[in-house]
Design a protein around this motif. Structure first.
Motif, PDB file in Angstrom:
ATOM      1  N   THR A   1       0.859  -1.195   0.000  1.00  0.00           N
ATOM      2  CA  THR A   1       0.000   0.000   0.000  1.00  0.00           C
ATOM      3  C   THR A   1       0.893   1.242   0.000  1.00  0.00           C
ATOM      4  O   THR A   1       1.951   1.251   0.633  1.00  0.00           O
ATOM      5  CB  THR A   1      -0.895   0.000   1.261  1.00  0.00           C
ATOM      6  OG1 THR A   1      -1.643  -1.212   1.298  1.00  0.00           O
ATOM      7  CG2 THR A   1      -1.849   1.181   1.274  1.00  0.00           C
ATOM      8  N   VAL A   2       0.453   2.287  -0.694  1.00  0.00           N
ATOM      9  CA  VAL A   2       1.309   3.462  -0.894  1.00  0.00           C
ATOM     10  C   VAL A   2       1.438   4.339   0.362  1.00  0.00           C
ATOM     11  O   VAL A   2       0.651   4.226   1.304  1.00  0.00           O
ATOM     12  CB  VAL A   2       0.798   4.350  -2.057  1.00  0.00           C
ATOM     13  CG1 VAL A   2       0.865   3.619  -3.379  1.00  0.00           C
ATOM     14  CG2 VAL A   2      -0.595   4.872  -1.760  1.00  0.00           C
TER      15      VAL A   2
ATOM     16  N   LYS B   1      -5.588  -5.237  -0.109  1.00  0.00           N
ATOM     17  CA  LYS B   1      -4.250  -5.584  -0.604  1.00  0.00           C
ATOM     18  C   LYS B   1      -3.827  -6.964  -0.112  1.00  0.00           C
ATOM     19  O   LYS B   1      -3.261  -7.768  -0.873  1.00  0.00           O
ATOM     20  CB  LYS B   1      -3.264  -4.493  -0.170  1.00  0.00           C
ATOM     21  CG  LYS B   1      -1.840  -4.653  -0.617  1.00  0.00           C
ATOM     22  CD  LYS B   1      -0.956  -5.251   0.446  1.00  0.00           C
ATOM     23  CE  LYS B   1      -0.878  -4.422   1.709  1.00  0.00           C
ATOM     24  NZ  LYS B   1      -0.297  -5.169   2.841  1.00  0.00           N
TER      25      LYS B   1
ATOM     26  N   MET C   1       0.553  -2.076  -6.509  1.00  0.00           N
ATOM     27  CA  MET C   1       0.357  -0.989  -5.534  1.00  0.00           C
ATOM     28  C   MET C   1      -1.126  -0.837  -5.231  1.00  0.00           C
ATOM     29  O   MET C   1      -1.966  -0.936  -6.122  1.00  0.00           O
ATOM     30  CB  MET C   1       0.907   0.321  -6.098  1.00  0.00           C
ATOM     31  CG  MET C   1       2.421   0.362  -6.156  1.00  0.00           C
ATOM     32  SD  MET C   1       3.026   2.013  -6.575  1.00  0.00           S
ATOM     33  CE  MET C   1       2.789   2.041  -8.347  1.00  0.00           C
ATOM     34  N   SER C   2      -1.401  -0.565  -3.955  1.00  0.00           N
ATOM     35  CA  SER C   2      -2.781  -0.394  -3.507  1.00  0.00           C
ATOM     36  C   SER C   2      -2.945   0.975  -2.858  1.00  0.00           C
ATOM     37  O   SER C   2      -2.035   1.444  -2.167  1.00  0.00           O
ATOM     38  CB  SER C   2      -3.099  -1.496  -2.483  1.00  0.00           C
ATOM     39  OG  SER C   2      -4.411  -1.354  -1.994  1.00  0.00           O
TER      40      SER C   2
ATOM     41  N   MET D   1      -3.753   8.028  -3.600  1.00  0.00           N
ATOM     42  CA  MET D   1      -3.606   7.337  -4.887  1.00  0.00           C
ATOM     43  C   MET D   1      -2.639   8.045  -5.854  1.00  0.00           C
ATOM     44  O   MET D   1      -1.937   7.364  -6.603  1.00  0.00           O
ATOM     45  CB  MET D   1      -4.957   7.017  -5.532  1.00  0.00           C
ATOM     46  CG  MET D   1      -5.844   8.194  -5.810  1.00  0.00           C
ATOM     47  SD  MET D   1      -7.501   7.609  -6.209  1.00  0.00           S
ATOM     48  CE  MET D   1      -7.782   8.458  -7.761  1.00  0.00           C
TER      49      MET D   1
ATOM     50  N   MET E   1       1.040   6.766  -6.515  1.00  0.00           N
ATOM     51  CA  MET E   1       1.412   5.707  -7.469  1.00  0.00           C
ATOM     52  C   MET E   1       2.199   6.302  -8.639  1.00  0.00           C
ATOM     53  O   MET E   1       3.119   5.692  -9.162  1.00  0.00           O
ATOM     54  CB  MET E   1       0.156   5.008  -7.988  1.00  0.00           C
ATOM     55  CG  MET E   1      -0.525   4.201  -6.905  1.00  0.00           C
ATOM     56  SD  MET E   1      -2.061   3.498  -7.481  1.00  0.00           S
ATOM     57  CE  MET E   1      -2.452   2.421  -6.108  1.00  0.00           C
TER      58      MET E   1
ATOM     59  N   VAL F   1      -2.136  -1.784 -10.479  1.00  0.00           N
ATOM     60  CA  VAL F   1      -2.622  -0.938  -9.387  1.00  0.00           C
ATOM     61  C   VAL F   1      -4.067  -1.301  -9.060  1.00  0.00           C
ATOM     62  O   VAL F   1      -4.808  -1.794  -9.908  1.00  0.00           O
ATOM     63  CB  VAL F   1      -2.513   0.569  -9.735  1.00  0.00           C
ATOM     64  CG1 VAL F   1      -1.062   0.987  -9.862  1.00  0.00           C
ATOM     65  CG2 VAL F   1      -3.302   0.923 -10.988  1.00  0.00           C
TER      66      VAL F   1
ATOM     67  N   LEU G   1      -9.802   3.872  -7.410  1.00  0.00           N
ATOM     68  CA  LEU G   1      -9.117   3.905  -8.709  1.00  0.00           C
ATOM     69  C   LEU G   1     -10.057   3.464  -9.832  1.00  0.00           C
ATOM     70  O   LEU G   1     -11.110   2.882  -9.587  1.00  0.00           O
ATOM     71  CB  LEU G   1      -7.904   2.955  -8.697  1.00  0.00           C
ATOM     72  CG  LEU G   1      -6.607   3.460  -8.090  1.00  0.00           C
ATOM     73  CD1 LEU G   1      -6.743   3.800  -6.642  1.00  0.00           C
ATOM     74  CD2 LEU G   1      -5.498   2.423  -8.286  1.00  0.00           C
TER      75      LEU G   1
ATOM     76  N   ALA H   1      -5.385   4.496 -13.916  1.00  0.00           N
ATOM     77  CA  ALA H   1      -4.226   3.623 -14.145  1.00  0.00           C
ATOM     78  C   ALA H   1      -3.483   4.050 -15.408  1.00  0.00           C
ATOM     79  O   ALA H   1      -2.245   4.104 -15.430  1.00  0.00           O
ATOM     80  CB  ALA H   1      -4.674   2.166 -14.242  1.00  0.00           C
TER      81      ALA H   1
ATOM     82  N   ALA I   1       0.433   2.990 -15.308  1.00  0.00           N
ATOM     83  CA  ALA I   1       0.467   1.585 -14.881  1.00  0.00           C
ATOM     84  C   ALA I   1       0.142   0.695 -16.087  1.00  0.00           C
ATOM     85  O   ALA I   1      -0.380   1.158 -17.096  1.00  0.00           O
ATOM     86  CB  ALA I   1      -0.552   1.359 -13.770  1.00  0.00           C
TER      87      ALA I   1
ATOM     88  N   TYR J   1      -5.236  -1.675 -14.309  1.00  0.00           N
ATOM     89  CA  TYR J   1      -6.015  -1.471 -13.089  1.00  0.00           C
ATOM     90  C   TYR J   1      -6.728  -2.790 -12.778  1.00  0.00           C
ATOM     91  O   TYR J   1      -7.255  -3.429 -13.695  1.00  0.00           O
ATOM     92  CB  TYR J   1      -7.050  -0.357 -13.324  1.00  0.00           C
ATOM     93  CG  TYR J   1      -8.224  -0.389 -12.381  1.00  0.00           C
ATOM     94  CD1 TYR J   1      -8.053  -0.119 -11.029  1.00  0.00           C
ATOM     95  CD2 TYR J   1      -9.514  -0.697 -12.847  1.00  0.00           C
ATOM     96  CE1 TYR J   1      -9.131  -0.164 -10.156  1.00  0.00           C
ATOM     97  CE2 TYR J   1     -10.600  -0.732 -11.978  1.00  0.00           C
ATOM     98  CZ  TYR J   1     -10.399  -0.467 -10.636  1.00  0.00           C
ATOM     99  OH  TYR J   1     -11.454  -0.509  -9.775  1.00  0.00           O
TER     100      TYR J   1
END
Ligand code: B1M
Length: 236
Positions: A109-110, A119, A159-160, A167, A170, A190, A195, A200, A205, A208
């Motif tokens: 997680t970020v 996650k 990444m969560s 968010m 990310m 992600v 999201l 994404a 990314a 998603y």
């Protein structure tokens, strides 16, 4: 799913025991899953065969029913915990025998975000699908992500984020990958409730993932695509 309180797992044929362990996983019966895992091994099944035909296939069914809204988060967490109990027996044996893994994932997680239920569910489902998963927890800044990437050399970075305020971080991680010339080294997935696909795409990314089942499907698909594209052409 069937009740199996009085069932003697030892008395079942291999085929029936496979069916039973799928049902026990589905029902989140960790003790029974552990017992079945030991019986398979005792019958001479390889750890890899026990993993794929017993546990992974069972979790695949759980993933489908979760995706289709037949199972919900608490049930999937129980199933994933049963899977973990079986995996605890198999993991050291798999390492010894060098069984093939589907791929390796670093997931966390970020920064600024402490939500980890979703996650962790994704991590468990990925593990259930045969991935090696390094779960680096919550509140990860760029340095923590990069330390994990360097140490574990995964195929996938996951990444969560659950907060609209966290968010955007990310993008910081993905931009740093780009700056270091490392973006193409990893598939970046992600996920998290706020999201969507557009986000994404905007942060750069690869995909998603709406939920844990989609995360498993996407991880498998993108790894297969990457491996195909890295293979030399047949006439080379
Ligand atoms: Co928080 N929280 N929370 N919270 N919390 C939300 C997210 C919120 C929507 C609630 C609300 O107001 N309606 C809101 C965010 C609003 C916003 O950003 N717009 C919110 C808030 C505001 C906060 C605090 C700021 C509250 C406060 O202190 N004032 C605070 C923030 C703390 C911080 O992080 N710095 C906070 C704290 C907490 C708790 C600690 C109490 C607890 C977290 C416990 C924990 O995680 N260990 C908590 C919880 C439980 C929630 C809700 C109620 C539930 C989240 C959850 O676990 N869902 C949540 C409301 C909600 O989402 N309905 C809320 C179940 C989980 C299975 O789903 O996480 O979406 P989810 O994961 C899914 C998918 O998203 C996807 O797959 C998962 C499984 O299917 N997925 C991935 C997730 N990560 C992925 C990564 C991938 C792939 C897929 O990588 C490849």
């Amino acid at each position: 799913m069937a009740e199996n309180n009085d069932l003697d797992l030892n008395a079942l044929s291999d085929e029936d025991l496979v069916q039973q362990v799928h049902e026990d996983l589905y029902d989140g019966l960790a003790e029974e899953v552990v017992e079945a895992t030991n019986i398979f091994l005792g019958r001479g099944w390889s750890p890899y065969r026990t993993l794929t035909e017993g546990l992974v296939e069972g979790m695949r069914i759980v993933g489908i029913d979760f995706r289709d809204g037949i199972l919900f988060v608490p049930e999937v967490l129980l199933a994933a915990n049963s899977m973990k109990a079986g995996m605890a027996i198999l993991r050291p044996l798999l390492i010894e025998t060098g069984a093939p893994r589907v791929g390796k994932v670093v997931i966390g997680t970020v920064k600024g975000d402490i939500h980890d239920i979703g996650k962790n569910l994704v991590a468990m489902m990925l593990e259930g699908a045969g991935f090696e998963v390094i779960n680096i927890g919550i509140n990860n800044d760029v340095d923590k992500y990069f330390a994990a990437l360097e140490e574990h050399q995964p195929d996938i970075l996951g990444m969560s984020a659950l907060l609209t305020t966290t968010m955007p971080y990310m993008k910081v991680v993905i931009d740093t990958l780009k700056q270091k010339g490392m973006r193409e080294d990893y598939i970046v997935l992600v996920g998290g409730a706020p999201l969507n696909e557009a986000f994404a795409d905007a942060v750069g990314a690869d995909a998603y993932c709406r939920d844990a089942a989609v995360a498993v499907e996407t991880a498998k698909r993108l790894i297969a695509e990457r491996r195909r594209s890295n293979q030399p052409p047949a006439n080379a």
